[in-house]
Design a protein around this motif. Structure first.
Motif, PDB file in Angstrom:
ATOM      1  N   ALA A 187     103.812  -0.766  50.320  1.00  0.00           N
ATOM      2  CA  ALA A 187     105.016  -1.589  50.447  1.00  0.00           C
ATOM      3  C   ALA A 187     105.136  -2.505  49.231  1.00  0.00           C
ATOM      4  N   GLY A 188     106.304  -2.533  48.629  1.00  0.00           N
ATOM      5  CA  GLY A 188     106.548  -3.427  47.500  1.00  0.00           C
ATOM      6  C   GLY A 188     106.087  -2.888  46.169  1.00  0.00           C
ATOM      7  N   ALA A 189     105.669  -1.614  46.115  1.00  0.00           N
ATOM      8  CA  ALA A 189     105.140  -1.070  44.863  1.00  0.00           C
ATOM      9  C   ALA A 189     106.168  -0.266  44.074  1.00  0.00           C
ATOM     10  N   GLN A 190     107.396  -0.116  44.592  1.00  0.00           N
ATOM     11  CA  GLN A 190     108.349   0.791  43.955  1.00  0.00           C
ATOM     12  C   GLN A 190     108.690   0.373  42.530  1.00  0.00           C
ATOM     13  N   ARG A 191     108.872  -0.924  42.310  1.00  0.00           N
ATOM     14  CA  ARG A 191     109.204  -1.386  40.961  1.00  0.00           C
ATOM     15  C   ARG A 191     108.097  -1.031  39.991  1.00  0.00           C
ATOM     16  N   TRP A 192     106.851  -1.201  40.430  1.00  0.00           N
ATOM     17  CA  TRP A 192     105.718  -0.878  39.567  1.00  0.00           C
ATOM     18  C   TRP A 192     105.656   0.615  39.307  1.00  0.00           C
ATOM     19  N   VAL A 193     105.907   1.423  40.335  1.00  0.00           N
ATOM     20  CA  VAL A 193     105.898   2.884  40.177  1.00  0.00           C
ATOM     21  C   VAL A 193     106.988   3.320  39.212  1.00  0.00           C
ATOM     22  N   ALA A 211     100.085  -4.965  38.066  1.00  0.00           N
ATOM     23  CA  ALA A 211      99.439  -4.373  39.243  1.00  0.00           C
ATOM     24  C   ALA A 211      98.753  -5.438  40.088  1.00  0.00           C
ATOM     25  N   ALA A 212      98.237  -6.466  39.419  1.00  0.00           N
ATOM     26  CA  ALA A 212      97.538  -7.530  40.136  1.00  0.00           C
ATOM     27  C   ALA A 212      98.468  -8.322  41.041  1.00  0.00           C
ATOM     28  N   THR A 213      99.780  -8.183  40.841  1.00  0.00           N
ATOM     29  CA  THR A 213     100.753  -8.923  41.665  1.00  0.00           C
ATOM     30  C   THR A 213     101.300  -8.086  42.813  1.00  0.00           C
ATOM     31  N   VAL A 214     100.942  -6.803  42.872  1.00  0.00           N
ATOM     32  CA  VAL A 214     101.432  -5.914  43.928  1.00  0.00           C
ATOM     33  C   VAL A 214     100.408  -5.890  45.062  1.00  0.00           C
ATOM     34  N   LEU A 235      93.513   0.961  43.528  1.00  0.00           N
ATOM     35  CA  LEU A 235      93.022   1.451  42.246  1.00  0.00           C
ATOM     36  C   LEU A 235      91.504   1.383  42.167  1.00  0.00           C
ATOM     37  N   GLY A 236      90.909   0.452  42.887  1.00  0.00           N
ATOM     38  CA  GLY A 236      89.465   0.297  42.867  1.00  0.00           C
ATOM     39  C   GLY A 236      88.737   1.172  43.862  1.00  0.00           C
ATOM     40  N   SER A 237      89.467   1.965  44.643  1.00  0.00           N
ATOM     41  CA  SER A 237      88.834   2.810  45.651  1.00  0.00           C
ATOM     42  C   SER A 237      88.144   3.999  44.995  1.00  0.00           C
ATOM     43  N   ASP A 238      87.252   4.637  45.745  1.00  0.00           N
ATOM     44  CA  ASP A 238      86.535   5.800  45.236  1.00  0.00           C
ATOM     45  C   ASP A 238      87.487   6.987  45.111  1.00  0.00           C
ATOM     46  N   GLY A 239      87.242   7.797  44.094  1.00  0.00           N
ATOM     47  CA  GLY A 239      88.047   8.990  43.911  1.00  0.00           C
ATOM     48  C   GLY A 239      89.321   8.704  43.138  1.00  0.00           C
ATOM     49  N   PRO A 240      89.960   9.757  42.627  1.00  0.00           N
ATOM     50  CA  PRO A 240      91.189   9.582  41.847  1.00  0.00           C
ATOM     51  C   PRO A 240      92.353   9.119  42.707  1.00  0.00           C
ATOM     52  N   VAL A 241      93.183   8.274  42.131  1.00  0.00           N
ATOM     53  CA  VAL A 241      94.374   7.766  42.812  1.00  0.00           C
ATOM     54  C   VAL A 241      95.597   8.461  42.218  1.00  0.00           C
ATOM     55  N   GLN A 242      96.498   8.918  43.064  1.00  0.00           N
ATOM     56  CA  GLN A 242      97.702   9.595  42.617  1.00  0.00           C
ATOM     57  C   GLN A 242      98.903   8.661  42.703  1.00  0.00           C
ATOM     58  N   VAL A 243      99.959   9.005  41.976  1.00  0.00           N
ATOM     59  CA  VAL A 243     101.174   8.190  41.991  1.00  0.00           C
ATOM     60  C   VAL A 243     101.734   8.089  43.407  1.00  0.00           C
ATOM     61  N   GLU A 244     101.631   9.184  44.164  1.00  0.00           N
ATOM     62  CA  GLU A 244     102.147   9.176  45.538  1.00  0.00           C
ATOM     63  C   GLU A 244     101.416   8.154  46.403  1.00  0.00           C
ATOM     64  N   ASP A 245     100.116   7.948  46.140  1.00  0.00           N
ATOM     65  CA  ASP A 245      99.350   6.950  46.895  1.00  0.00           C
ATOM     66  C   ASP A 245      99.887   5.553  46.618  1.00  0.00           C
ATOM     67  N   VAL A 246     100.218   5.301  45.361  1.00  0.00           N
ATOM     68  CA  VAL A 246     100.745   3.986  44.990  1.00  0.00           C
ATOM     69  C   VAL A 246     102.138   3.791  45.584  1.00  0.00           C
ATOM     70  N   ALA A 247     102.966   4.833  45.511  1.00  0.00           N
ATOM     71  CA  ALA A 247     104.342   4.736  46.015  1.00  0.00           C
ATOM     72  C   ALA A 247     104.375   4.450  47.509  1.00  0.00           C
ATOM     73  N   ALA A 248     103.308   4.814  48.216  1.00  0.00           N
ATOM     74  CA  ALA A 248     103.268   4.575  49.657  1.00  0.00           C
ATOM     75  C   ALA A 248     103.038   3.113  50.006  1.00  0.00           C
ATOM     76  N   PRO A 305      98.617  11.998  35.893  1.00  0.00           N
ATOM     77  CA  PRO A 305      98.840  10.556  36.047  1.00  0.00           C
ATOM     78  C   PRO A 305      97.606   9.811  36.539  1.00  0.00           C
ATOM     79  N   ALA A 306      96.695  10.529  37.220  1.00  0.00           N
ATOM     80  CA  ALA A 306      95.473   9.875  37.687  1.00  0.00           C
ATOM     81  C   ALA A 306      94.662   9.338  36.510  1.00  0.00           C
ATOM     82  N   THR A 307      94.739  10.019  35.359  1.00  0.00           N
ATOM     83  CA  THR A 307      94.055   9.525  34.160  1.00  0.00           C
ATOM     84  C   THR A 307      94.638   8.191  33.726  1.00  0.00           C
ATOM     85  N   VAL A 308      95.970   8.093  33.738  1.00  0.00           N
ATOM     86  CA  VAL A 308      96.623   6.846  33.354  1.00  0.00           C
ATOM     87  C   VAL A 308      96.290   5.741  34.352  1.00  0.00           C
ATOM     88  N   LEU A 309      96.275   6.083  35.638  1.00  0.00           N
ATOM     89  CA  LEU A 309      95.915   5.079  36.647  1.00  0.00           C
ATOM     90  C   LEU A 309      94.464   4.632  36.469  1.00  0.00           C
TER      91      LEU A 309
END
Length: 457
Positions: free
Chosen positions: A180-186, A155-158, A165-178, A216-220
């Motif tokens: 650029a360049g995060a698809q491989r990680w997703v 994640a540190a390379t994306v 991930l450090g933002s306030d509130g839960p992060v969803q998989v869809e937020d990460v997928a949005a 998935p927010a728990t895993v994130l």
């Protein structure tokens, strides 16, 4: 399971007494021996002496269980007739009985193997080396933790992912997928959820609560807690158990309990989907006010949903919902009964059962549940009510752990010893008495927590 191993009876209704299907409290189990206890204990001992704990994975009942789980997972709840739908939880319970039978058959061999290693270690003056020898036992939990750590490093390379991930509130998989360049990680995250998504966030008994796959927010949040930070050393790599036959058997015995627990959770997603669909249908037919009210029904009441007694369900759900909310402010576990208050002296803030690990200093971080996993920062003292295997990755970053409930043999104590951090168990009130940010000293050998002096210890 204890009946199969030792002929001891533990009545579930005594441990979690109910009124109108609403659990009132938790009462510590009081196992009752039966006339069969001596025979069952002897039989388990003989079985343990004759068996190898490593062969449990070859038990045909395990293969039957996994095939049954696959069949349940393949069901589309929306396509099932009502009778088929409400039969899913019972089918799952029958499958769970298979894993219980596997445990009864093979756990004795694990206990015997660990006992032999303890005896040999004591005779050779190396009693303290047993824990270190068994730390490398490969388990599904360890594999999950290693993959989570790898996800955090990647994640540190994306670009932008660490900030997200450090933002306030839960992060969803869809937020990460949005990003650029995060698809491989997703894609890697989704493979992780496919392999470990049935892991419970709270308890195997609470089918209502989400699994990792449904949350998935728990895993994130776990990934966020494991993100590499400047100045924070990587958690030590625990070596695999060495190749000696005695150690290998004992390590397999240690892993057996953990991995069979992991297997038990495989039925949870199918049961949850079936009950959700049942709630949807009952609400659509007017038998419930809300689909979520299905969680206030007893399983044996569900068949009534297709018959003339449907109106009874709405009344029962409303009555139990009110009772549940009335009890919401009362703890299920009476800490004053389980953990009588011990008199603290000086600067001691909390006392409990010492679980070892020496002493560590750090700021308190109270984590109320899986939704707050991402709040833990490296070097903080994890303070919580209880833990289960889903909490294990947090121990890689915590300086120490202080837990309201549990003892030397509880999950948190075992994992803390594995990661070499201090643990104080059974404080009863640690989550209330230790505020976030307060710097404390945790002494796992004395079972005490006190305020840290101005200069770090």
């Amino acid at each position: 399971m204890v009946r199969g191993l030792a002929g001891v009876v533990v009545r579930f209704a005594d441990v979690l007494p109910e009124q109108d299907a609403v659990v009132q409290e938790f009462v510590p189990a009081s196992p009752r021996p039966t006339v069969r206890t001596p025979v069952r204990v002897l039989r388990s001992l003989v079985r343990g002496l004759r068996s190898d704990p490593r062969v449990w994975v070859e038990d045909p009942r395990l293969a039957d269980y996994r095939a049954g789980v696959a069949a349940l997972d393949a069901l589309d709840p929306e396509e099932l007739a009502w009778e088929e739908l409400v039969a899913v939880p019972r089918r799952a319970a029958e499958l769970v009985d298979l894993v219980t039978a596997v445990r009864v058959a093979h756990l004795p061999a694990g206990f015997v193997a660990i006992g032999r290693l303890l005896v040999v270690s004591a005779l050779t003056g190396r009693r303290g080396a047993v824990a270190d020898l068994l730390l490398g036992a490969p388990t599904r939990t360890r594999a999950a933790n290693e993959e989570l750590s790898a996800l955090a490093r990647e994640a540190a390379t994306v670009p932008g992912l660490v900030d997200l991930l450090g933002s306030d509130g839960p992060v969803q998989v869809e937020d990460v997928a949005a990003l650029a360049g995060a698809q491989r990680w997703v894609d890697r995250l989704r493979r992780f959820l496919q392999a470990y998504g049935h892991r419970e966030t709270t308890s195997l008994l609470l089918v209502h609560d989400p699994t990792w796959g449904r949350s998935p927010a728990t895993v994130l949040g776990l990934v966020r807690a494991l993100l590499p930070t400047e100045g924070t050393p990587e958690p030590p790599v625990v070596p695999r158990a060495p190749g000696g036959e005695l150690v290998q058997r004992a390590a397999a015995g240690t892993a057996l309990r953990e991995d069979t627990h992991f297997e038990l959770g495989r039925t949870m997603p199918a049961v949850h989907r079936a009950l959700q669909e049942a709630g949807r249908r009952l609400a659509a037919d007017g038998a419930l006010d809300d689909p979520e009210d299905v969680w206030f029904l007893a399983l044996d009441e569900l068949p009534a949903g297709s018959g003339p007694r449907r109106s009874v369900l709405r009344e029962a759900a409303a009555r139990r919902r009110a009772a549940y909310h009335e009890l919401a402010g009362s703890p299920l576990i009476a800490t004053t009964t389980l953990y009588p208050r011990r008199e603290a002296s000086g600067d001691v803030l909390a006392l409990g059962t010492p679980a070892g690990g020496g002493r560590a200093t750090g700021p308190v971080r109270v984590v109320a549940g899986p939704a707050e996993f991402g709040r833990l920062r490296p070097g903080e003292v994890l303070v919580c009510a209880s833990t289960n295997p889903g909490w294990t990755p947090l121990f890689q970053r915590a300086a120490a752990v202080v837990v309201d409930h549990g003892g030397m043999a509880s999950h948190a104590a075992i994992v803390a010893r594995e990661y070499g951090i201090p643990a104080v168990m059974g404080t009863g009130t640690g989550t209330r008495e230790l505020p976030d940010g307060l710097r404390v000293v945790v002494d796992g050998d004395r079972g005490a927590v006190w305020a840290a002096p101005s200069d770090p210890v």
